[in-house]
Motif scaffolding. Structure first.
Motif, PDB file in Angstrom:
ATOM      1  N   PRO A 132       0.806  -1.226   0.000  1.00  0.00           N
ATOM      2  CA  PRO A 132       0.000   0.000   0.000  1.00  0.00           C
ATOM      3  C   PRO A 132       0.840   1.278   0.000  1.00  0.00           C
ATOM      4  O   PRO A 132       0.382   2.323  -0.471  1.00  0.00           O
ATOM      5  CB  PRO A 132      -0.829  -0.118   1.285  1.00  0.00           C
ATOM      6  N   TYR A 133       2.040   1.235   0.541  1.00  0.00           N
ATOM      7  CA  TYR A 133       2.857   2.452   0.633  1.00  0.00           C
ATOM      8  C   TYR A 133       3.833   2.590  -0.526  1.00  0.00           C
ATOM      9  O   TYR A 133       3.996   3.647  -1.107  1.00  0.00           O
ATOM     10  CB  TYR A 133       3.614   2.475   1.958  1.00  0.00           C
ATOM     11  N   LEU A 134       4.502   1.462  -0.853  1.00  0.00           N
ATOM     12  CA  LEU A 134       5.576   1.522  -1.865  1.00  0.00           C
ATOM     13  C   LEU A 134       5.062   1.257  -3.275  1.00  0.00           C
ATOM     14  O   LEU A 134       5.779   1.443  -4.248  1.00  0.00           O
ATOM     15  CB  LEU A 134       6.632   0.461  -1.538  1.00  0.00           C
ATOM     16  N   GLY A 135       3.822   0.818  -3.394  1.00  0.00           N
ATOM     17  CA  GLY A 135       3.334   0.359  -4.699  1.00  0.00           C
ATOM     18  C   GLY A 135       3.681  -1.111  -4.837  1.00  0.00           C
ATOM     19  O   GLY A 135       2.837  -1.983  -4.811  1.00  0.00           O
ATOM     20  N   GLU A 136       4.985  -1.381  -4.943  1.00  0.00           N
ATOM     21  CA  GLU A 136       5.454  -2.765  -4.929  1.00  0.00           C
ATOM     22  C   GLU A 136       6.572  -2.901  -3.906  1.00  0.00           C
ATOM     23  O   GLU A 136       7.390  -1.988  -3.762  1.00  0.00           O
ATOM     24  CB  GLU A 136       5.986  -3.177  -6.316  1.00  0.00           C
ATOM     25  N   LYS A 137       6.575  -4.036  -3.219  1.00  0.00           N
ATOM     26  CA  LYS A 137       7.723  -4.301  -2.345  1.00  0.00           C
ATOM     27  C   LYS A 137       8.475  -5.516  -2.878  1.00  0.00           C
ATOM     28  O   LYS A 137       7.938  -6.293  -3.681  1.00  0.00           O
ATOM     29  CB  LYS A 137       7.272  -4.506  -0.903  1.00  0.00           C
ATOM     30  N   ILE A 138       9.722  -5.628  -2.442  1.00  0.00           N
ATOM     31  CA  ILE A 138      10.590  -6.686  -2.976  1.00  0.00           C
ATOM     32  C   ILE A 138      10.506  -7.916  -2.092  1.00  0.00           C
ATOM     33  O   ILE A 138      10.772  -7.844  -0.893  1.00  0.00           O
ATOM     34  CB  ILE A 138      12.055  -6.198  -3.033  1.00  0.00           C
ATOM     35  N   CYS A 139      10.142  -9.026  -2.689  1.00  0.00           N
ATOM     36  CA  CYS A 139      10.113 -10.278  -1.939  1.00  0.00           C
ATOM     37  C   CYS A 139      11.174 -11.208  -2.519  1.00  0.00           C
ATOM     38  O   CYS A 139      11.227 -11.427  -3.727  1.00  0.00           O
ATOM     39  CB  CYS A 139       8.742 -10.932  -2.036  1.00  0.00           C
ATOM     40  N   ALA A 140      12.020 -11.731  -1.641  1.00  0.00           N
ATOM     41  CA  ALA A 140      12.981 -12.750  -2.073  1.00  0.00           C
ATOM     42  C   ALA A 140      12.462 -14.103  -1.604  1.00  0.00           C
ATOM     43  O   ALA A 140      12.299 -14.327  -0.406  1.00  0.00           O
ATOM     44  CB  ALA A 140      14.353 -12.466  -1.480  1.00  0.00           C
ATOM     45  N   ALA A 141      12.168 -14.982  -2.548  1.00  0.00           N
ATOM     46  CA  ALA A 141      11.782 -16.354  -2.214  1.00  0.00           C
ATOM     47  C   ALA A 141      13.047 -17.191  -2.341  1.00  0.00           C
ATOM     48  O   ALA A 141      13.693 -17.199  -3.391  1.00  0.00           O
ATOM     49  CB  ALA A 141      10.715 -16.856  -3.171  1.00  0.00           C
ATOM     50  N   VAL A 142      13.407 -17.860  -1.245  1.00  0.00           N
ATOM     51  CA  VAL A 142      14.722 -18.497  -1.199  1.00  0.00           C
ATOM     52  C   VAL A 142      14.627 -19.965  -0.789  1.00  0.00           C
ATOM     53  O   VAL A 142      13.881 -20.318   0.122  1.00  0.00           O
ATOM     54  CB  VAL A 142      15.634 -17.735  -0.194  1.00  0.00           C
ATOM     55  N   VAL A 143      15.376 -20.794  -1.513  1.00  0.00           N
ATOM     56  CA  VAL A 143      15.576 -22.177  -1.092  1.00  0.00           C
ATOM     57  C   VAL A 143      16.929 -22.215  -0.385  1.00  0.00           C
ATOM     58  O   VAL A 143      17.960 -21.937  -1.010  1.00  0.00           O
ATOM     59  CB  VAL A 143      15.600 -23.138  -2.305  1.00  0.00           C
ATOM     60  N   PHE A 144      16.901 -22.500   0.919  1.00  0.00           N
ATOM     61  CA  PHE A 144      18.156 -22.508   1.671  1.00  0.00           C
ATOM     62  C   PHE A 144      18.823 -23.872   1.603  1.00  0.00           C
ATOM     63  O   PHE A 144      18.155 -24.896   1.462  1.00  0.00           O
ATOM     64  CB  PHE A 144      17.879 -22.136   3.142  1.00  0.00           C
TER      65      PHE A 144
END
Ligand code: OOB
Length: 549
Positions: A485-497
């Motif tokens: 809602p604030y940034l428009g888009e936020k960055i999501c990192a989907a990670v396989v550890f």
């Protein structure tokens, strides 16, 4: 050879097909790239030159070139008697097996135009292909990978009345057995195409946004694609190729794949199980020297070299492509799996770039190769379509002797995807190196649209993924945009550890140390057991976002 097309059949196939312009076609003929031979001549020639050599092998069957040649003519006879004729489109969706090749060449010999579906496609994709291509038939397996293709076929024929025939390899259920068509009594058929500048087959585009588009590849352009790729990879009759990716994909089909291997008299082994355990055993058994893999699979194989008892030591050339590989990943594969790594940056639309046998390690690790043909014209342009300075980043535009001039029956896509002078806009962000050993080699730096609009900043997902891939605790990672809602888009990192997950704070400290820009760091870090994949095995970001939202 019986006669080719009637005028009506050629007209129907040509409707919505964008041919090569006459001036460039003349140029490619003059250069000797186009030989005006039908695509199945690759088999005709191989059967004449090396009749008794093994051509195709799977777990259950094997054919020499002469046997495959005869089987293709017989299958063409059966298809013809069924009423499948020149120019008819037929959806071909068979698992990696000898019957895939028999059906492919049978269709070509009947003059039909196979639509190369992947086994992972379902009613949404196949229905779309049937609709756009006007296909008259579908060839599927009974069951494969725990899925019953006959159930899917029943749904499809109910929705698409143009699909008059369903041919099933295996137990046919309510449909026709492929074996009865393939082995039925009656004269064999071997038709020549009316026009080598018309489509030989339709490939499907590899994008992960929307439904795949159809790509008509002509006899001339596809024969060149396969034979020139085999030559550039220095394939010979002493090689053996393993199809580990879905056989209908351009990469294992013709880059150099099945068709390129045939063109030099090398055998092709099909497997539907690309697990290291199975694949390494096959590589050892058939002394496989060449294969093509997507990045995720190459990484799995490289890792498995730590524990598998049988190692793939006969491999001399392993092509890896389909999506971007960071230098760290390339080095991992080079060190663990094979010194014969070749990066390949290709597309069903045509143009191929790859590193060549003998290229220096720096080139193999840091670039996605160089163009296959000197007639591949490349432009790198900015957002306004102006050429960037040499060596700068921009969108890659291409045209050449085996690159499409328009998607099949898709005027809307064509209005967007082609420049007025006929260049295909790849959507790939690249730079072409100008100096040193890398001169002329391409680096793919991302997809033009694979960016995250965070606040006022545009963040490249690929740049962040490259940083993530340098972390020793991260096995695989994808950066995607999530609504905010604030940034428009936020960055999501989907990670396989690899082991214990790290925290967002720990990750940010790591990114700090690497000097990654502050605004280009993940807002959210999500541990996932695996990343969703497309039908050929590339990270499917559309599905990933759907899961995360
Ligand atoms: C291959 O073909 P497609 O049609 O499934 O996908 C093409 C797209 C390219 O436009 C590019 O975005 C991406 O896949 N791609 C790569 C890449 N290879 C393909 N992006 C970065 N680095 C690479 N090495 O994927 C394909 C066709 C023939 C041979 C190899 C791959």
């Amino acid at each position: 050879m019986s006669s080719g097309f009637s005028i009506e059949q050629a007209d129907d196939l040509a409707r919505g097909f964008v041919p090569f312009p006459a001036d460039r076609a003349a140029q490619y003929r003059k250069a000797g790239y186009w030989t005006d031979r039908p695509l199945d001549s690759i088999l005709t020639d191989a059967a004449a030159a090396w009749p008794d050599r093994p051509a195709i092998i799977d777990a259950a069957q094997r054919y020499t070139f002469a046997e495959l040649d005869a089987a293709a003519d017989r299958a063409a006879g059966g298809l013809t008697r069924l009423g499948i004729g020149p120019g008819d489109r037929v959806l071909l969706q068979l698992p990696n097996s000898c019957q895939f090749a028999v059906a492919l060449f049978g269709l070509l010999r009947a003059g039909a135009v196979p639509v190369m579906c992947l086994t992972g496609h379902r009613t949404a994709e196949l229905g779309h292909f049937a609709e756009v291509s006007g296909a008259v038939a579908l060839i599927v397996a009974d069951r494969a990978g725990g899925f019953d293709y006959r159930d899917m076929a029943a749904t499809l024929v109910a929705q698409h009345p143009t699909l008059r025939h369903v041919l099933v390899d295996g137990e046919p259920g309510p449909f026709v057995a492929w074996s009865s068509i393939r082995d039925g009594a009656g004269p064999p058929v071997h038709r020549g195409p009316a026009d080598p500048d018309l489509p030989a087959l339709l490939l499907v585009s590899g994008g992960t946004t929307g439904l795949p588009k159809l790509i008509a590849r002509t006899h001339n352009d596809y024969v060149y694609n396969a034979t020139a790729c085999a030559q550039a990879c220095r394939l010979t009759g002493d090689d053996a190729y393993l199809v580990a990716l879905p056989a209908g994909h351009n990469f294992p089909l013709a880059c150099p794949g099945l068709l390129g291997s045939m063109s030099v008299g090398a055998p092709t082994v099909f497997t539907d199980d690309p697990s290291p355990e199975n694949a390494f055993a096959l590589i050892d058994r058939y002394r496989i020297t060449v294969t093509g893999l997507v990045n995720a699979l190459a990484k799995v194989w490289a890792q498995a070299c730590e524990w598998e008892p049988v190692l793939p030591t006969t491999l001399r050339f392993v092509q890896v492509g389909g999506s971007r590989m960071s230098p760290e990943e390339a080095r991992f594969i080079l060190e663990r799996l094979t010194p014969g790594l070749s990066q390949i940056f290709g597309m069903a639309e045509g143009m191929l770039n790859f590193t060549r046998p003998g290229d220096p390690e720096d080139v193999v690790v840091h670039t996605q190769g160089r163009r296959m043909s000197v007639h591949d014209e490349m432009r790198v342009v900015d957002e306004d379509g102006h050429d960037v300075a040499p060596g700068e980043e921009g969108e890659l535009l291409v045209r050449g002797p085996y690159t499409l001039n328009g998607y099949y029956r898709d005027d809307d896509a064509n209005a967007r995807a082609f420049s007025p002078d006929g260049f295909y806009r790849t959507g790939d962000r690249v730079r072409v190196f100008t100096a040193g050993a890398r001169a002329g080699y391409v680096e793919v730096t991302g997809r033009i649209k694979d960016v995250i609009h965070r606040g006022g900043e545009t963040v490249s997902a690929t740049d962040l993924e490259d940083h993530l891939h340098t972390h020793p605790g991260i096995y695989a990672a994808a950066a995607v945009a999530l609504p905010d809602p604030y940034l428009g888009e936020k960055i999501c990192a989907a990670v396989v550890f690899r082991g214990r997950p790290i925290t967002l704070a720990e990750l940010n400290t790591f990114l700090d140390e690497r000097g990654a820009a502050k605004h280009a760091r993940p807002d959210v870090l999500t541990a996932v057991p695996s990343l969703p994949m497309t039908a050929v095995g590339k990270v499917d970001k559309k599905q990933l976002v759907a899961r995360l939202v």
